[in-house]
Design a protein around this motif. Structure first.
Motif, PDB file in Angstrom:
ATOM      1  N   THR A 244      10.177  15.583 -19.341  1.00 18.47           N
ATOM      2  CA  THR A 244       9.867  14.208 -18.948  1.00 18.47           C
ATOM      3  C   THR A 244      11.137  13.398 -18.739  1.00 18.47           C
ATOM      4  O   THR A 244      11.260  12.653 -17.756  1.00 18.47           O
ATOM      5  CB  THR A 244       8.958  13.547 -19.993  1.00 18.47           C
ATOM      6  N   VAL A 245      12.088  13.536 -19.653  1.00 17.91           N
ATOM      7  CA  VAL A 245      13.360  12.830 -19.480  1.00 17.91           C
ATOM      8  C   VAL A 245      14.083  13.343 -18.234  1.00 17.91           C
ATOM      9  O   VAL A 245      14.687  12.562 -17.481  1.00 17.91           O
ATOM     10  CB  VAL A 245      14.244  12.985 -20.733  1.00 17.91           C
TER      11      VAL A 245
ATOM     12  N   THR B  19       4.564   3.339 -21.992  1.00 19.37           N
ATOM     13  CA  THR B  19       4.611   3.803 -23.373  1.00 19.37           C
ATOM     14  C   THR B  19       3.393   3.262 -24.094  1.00 19.37           C
ATOM     15  O   THR B  19       3.226   2.042 -24.208  1.00 19.37           O
ATOM     16  CB  THR B  19       5.892   3.325 -24.080  1.00 19.37           C
ATOM     17  N   VAL B  20       2.513   4.147 -24.544  1.00 15.11           N
ATOM     18  CA  VAL B  20       1.316   3.719 -25.268  1.00 15.11           C
ATOM     19  C   VAL B  20       1.705   3.453 -26.716  1.00 15.11           C
ATOM     20  O   VAL B  20       2.237   4.316 -27.410  1.00 15.11           O
ATOM     21  CB  VAL B  20       0.215   4.787 -25.187  1.00 15.11           C
TER      22      VAL B  20
ATOM     23  N   SER C 188       4.853   8.361 -17.911  1.00 14.62           N
ATOM     24  CA  SER C 188       4.424   8.130 -19.290  1.00 14.62           C
ATOM     25  C   SER C 188       5.388   8.814 -20.249  1.00 14.62           C
ATOM     26  O   SER C 188       5.622  10.021 -20.160  1.00 14.62           O
ATOM     27  CB  SER C 188       3.010   8.694 -19.505  1.00 14.62           C
ATOM     28  N   ILE C 189       5.925   8.028 -21.162  1.00 15.58           N
ATOM     29  CA  ILE C 189       6.814   8.564 -22.201  1.00 15.58           C
ATOM     30  C   ILE C 189       6.609   7.712 -23.445  1.00 15.58           C
ATOM     31  O   ILE C 189       6.609   6.482 -23.370  1.00 15.58           O
ATOM     32  CB  ILE C 189       8.283   8.596 -21.738  1.00 15.58           C
ATOM     33  N   HIS C 190       6.445   8.346 -24.592  1.00 13.21           N
ATOM     34  CA  HIS C 190       5.936   7.631 -25.756  1.00 13.21           C
ATOM     35  C   HIS C 190       6.889   7.609 -26.938  1.00 13.21           C
ATOM     36  O   HIS C 190       6.498   7.228 -28.048  1.00 13.21           O
ATOM     37  CB  HIS C 190       4.588   8.229 -26.146  1.00 13.21           C
ATOM     38  N   GLY C 191       8.109   7.978 -26.693  1.00 11.86           N
ATOM     39  CA  GLY C 191       9.117   7.904 -27.741  1.00 11.86           C
ATOM     40  C   GLY C 191      10.494   8.155 -27.173  1.00 11.86           C
ATOM     41  O   GLY C 191      10.633   8.698 -26.067  1.00 11.86           O
ATOM     42  N   HIS C 192      11.503   7.782 -27.935  1.00 12.67           N
ATOM     43  CA  HIS C 192      12.889   7.947 -27.497  1.00 12.67           C
ATOM     44  C   HIS C 192      13.514   9.212 -28.065  1.00 12.67           C
ATOM     45  O   HIS C 192      14.679   9.515 -27.799  1.00 12.67           O
ATOM     46  CB  HIS C 192      13.718   6.735 -27.922  1.00 12.67           C
ATOM     47  N   THR C 193      12.742   9.952 -28.863  1.00 11.21           N
ATOM     48  CA  THR C 193      13.205  11.218 -29.414  1.00 11.21           C
ATOM     49  C   THR C 193      12.156  12.289 -29.161  1.00 11.21           C
ATOM     50  O   THR C 193      10.972  11.998 -28.949  1.00 11.21           O
ATOM     51  CB  THR C 193      13.427  11.120 -30.938  1.00 11.21           C
ATOM     52  N   LYS C 194      12.605  13.518 -29.210  1.00  6.46           N
ATOM     53  CA  LYS C 194      11.714  14.663 -29.010  1.00  6.46           C
ATOM     54  C   LYS C 194      10.605  14.662 -30.057  1.00  6.46           C
ATOM     55  O   LYS C 194       9.420  14.861 -29.737  1.00  6.46           O
ATOM     56  CB  LYS C 194      12.539  15.943 -29.104  1.00  6.46           C
ATOM     57  N   LYS C 195      10.957  14.399 -31.319  1.00  5.65           N
ATOM     58  CA  LYS C 195       9.974  14.440 -32.400  1.00  5.65           C
ATOM     59  C   LYS C 195       8.892  13.393 -32.206  1.00  5.65           C
ATOM     60  O   LYS C 195       7.692  13.678 -32.369  1.00  5.65           O
ATOM     61  CB  LYS C 195      10.676  14.230 -33.743  1.00  5.65           C
ATOM     62  N   LEU C 196       9.281  12.180 -31.843  1.00  7.01           N
ATOM     63  CA  LEU C 196       8.310  11.102 -31.697  1.00  7.01           C
ATOM     64  C   LEU C 196       7.413  11.341 -30.485  1.00  7.01           C
ATOM     65  O   LEU C 196       6.178  11.241 -30.575  1.00  7.01           O
ATOM     66  CB  LEU C 196       9.036   9.765 -31.576  1.00  7.01           C
ATOM     67  N   HIS C 197       8.008  11.646 -29.344  1.00  3.68           N
ATOM     68  CA  HIS C 197       7.233  11.842 -28.118  1.00  3.68           C
ATOM     69  C   HIS C 197       6.285  13.042 -28.248  1.00  3.68           C
ATOM     70  O   HIS C 197       5.088  12.943 -27.952  1.00  3.68           O
ATOM     71  CB  HIS C 197       8.180  12.049 -26.939  1.00  3.68           C
ATOM     72  N   GLU C 198       6.805  14.176 -28.706  1.00  6.17           N
ATOM     73  CA  GLU C 198       5.977  15.379 -28.762  1.00  6.17           C
ATOM     74  C   GLU C 198       4.973  15.340 -29.907  1.00  6.17           C
ATOM     75  O   GLU C 198       3.945  16.025 -29.847  1.00  6.17           O
ATOM     76  CB  GLU C 198       6.869  16.616 -28.844  1.00  6.17           C
ATOM     77  N   GLY C 199       5.234  14.513 -30.920  1.00  7.45           N
ATOM     78  CA  GLY C 199       4.229  14.318 -31.954  1.00  7.45           C
ATOM     79  C   GLY C 199       2.990  13.624 -31.418  1.00  7.45           C
ATOM     80  O   GLY C 199       1.890  13.821 -31.934  1.00  7.45           O
TER      81      GLY C 199
END
Length: 354
Positions: A159-160, A180-181, A137-148
């Motif tokens: 995760t990467v 990716t949700v 499961s990974i929900h963004g291509h950047t640290k800010k988006l995923h961890e938000g």
């Protein structure tokens, strides 16, 4: 040392460009989920498992004896998948994977946030013991988006790292999928997320539409785009990405088929059929008659819960749906979604010649 698996069910996992989405849904085989617990080291804002206390009671009852009995039934299923909570937090995971391999399961998988897989020794041991498919499961291509969205500092790099670790073993027949949700936050970045994941060796990128349960229900207005908004962005992404590659190894999952009509069928997905076993029908889904038919375990202590049980209690159709060419395979619309947005988005698609 990792063995080269003779077959890891990849044919079943990859959509065929010659099949329609309706044909794929009608012919899908079930997989069995083994519940590994309720503990998770992420804190995703959309998590379905908001009721941790109840989930802990249900999911934490899995024992070696439970797993042994479930694996004795494995020939009924195309895949044995460890899931619920974060499987890598369960200290028995490696032992259960070996049990699945010893029982003869050919496809052994895990749904995970992938963080622990960044540790080579941990990942190599899972694969050496028999795990040959990973859903990360990974929900963004950047640290800010995923961890938000995960609300967990510094989890993106782990995760990467897990993606890269598993990708480095694909030559041994290991399959790497991602989940990716889709939310209001990451929907505009669908193409960027896809290209980022493919650059890290992902075989199939799955964009999962939220189920309006748990926190996704609590934060519905903040998080949930309309189905038509999601479909519009997906069409734009597929059209643009189609100029770069063919086929596009992305699938949009758990969205009513009437809203994605005209999208290439190979990119229209569905939620897998699956079953899991609980020590009681904690959801109260089954009638006494059905309950009597679904008992299992060494002493009859387990109850088989199917995904269709959850759908029948939480999804809905209306009379007009009977005129749609997808009626026989459509699972309906989540009740929590309908209560907020109604039926206006859902227009039946006439069958050819009608």
């Amino acid at each position: 040392m990792l063995d080269q698996p003779a077959h890891t069910q990849s044919e079943a996992a990859e959509p065929s460009s010659e099949e329609t989405v309706a044909q794929r849904i009608s012919s899908r085989a079930a997989r069995v989920h083994i519940l590994t617990g309720a503990v998770c080291n992420n804190n995703c804002v959309f998590c379905m498992e908001e009721d941790r206390e109840q989930r802990y009671v249900t999911n934490s009852q899995t024992t070696d004896e439970t797993v042994t009995w479930i694996l004795s039934q494995h020939e009924q299923f195309e895949e044995v998948c460890f899931t619920s909570g974060e499987p890598t937090t369960n200290p028995r995971l490696h032992h259960w994977v070996k049990m699945a391999k010893d029982a003869g399961a050919r496809c052994i998988s895990m749904m995970t946030n992938g963080r622990a897989l960044s540790h080579e020794k941990f990942a190599r041991r899972l694969m050496a013991l028999g795990m040959n498919r990973f859903y990360i499961s990974i929900h963004g291509h950047t640290k800010k988006l995923h961890e938000g969205l995960t609300r967990t500092p510094d989890c993106f790099e782990q995760t990467v790292g897990g993606l890269d670790m598993i990708a480095s073993f694909k030559r041994y027949g290991i399959e790497l999928h991602t989940s990716t949700v889709i939310t209001r936050r990451n929907l505009p970045h669908m193409g960027e997320i896809y290209r980022f994941l493919r650059s890290h060796g992902v075989d199939q990128v799955v964009f999962n539409i939220m189920q309006a349960n748990g926190r996704a229900d609590t934060y519905f207005d903040l998080l949930f785009p309309t189905y038509l908004e999601i479909a519009a962005v997906a069409r734009e992404f597929l059209a643009e990405q189609g100029k770069r590659e063919d086929p596009i190894n992305a699938v949009l999952v758990d969205i009513p088929l009437c809203t994605t009509e005209g999208m290439p069928d190979v990119n229209r997905g569905y939620v897998e059929a699956y079953v899991h076993y609980e020590h009681e029908d904690t959801h109260g889904l089954l009638s006494q008659e059905i309950l009597g038919e679904r008992t299992g375990g060494k002493a009859g202590e387990l109850v088989q819960i199917r995904r269709s049980d959850l759908d029948e209690s939480a999804r809905h159709k209306r009379a007009e749906c009977k005129t749609c060419k997808y009626d026989s395979v459509c699972e309906g619309v989540w009740g929590n979604y309908l209560r907020r947005r109604g039926w206006d988005e859902f227009v039946p698609i006439p069958a050819a010649g009608s």
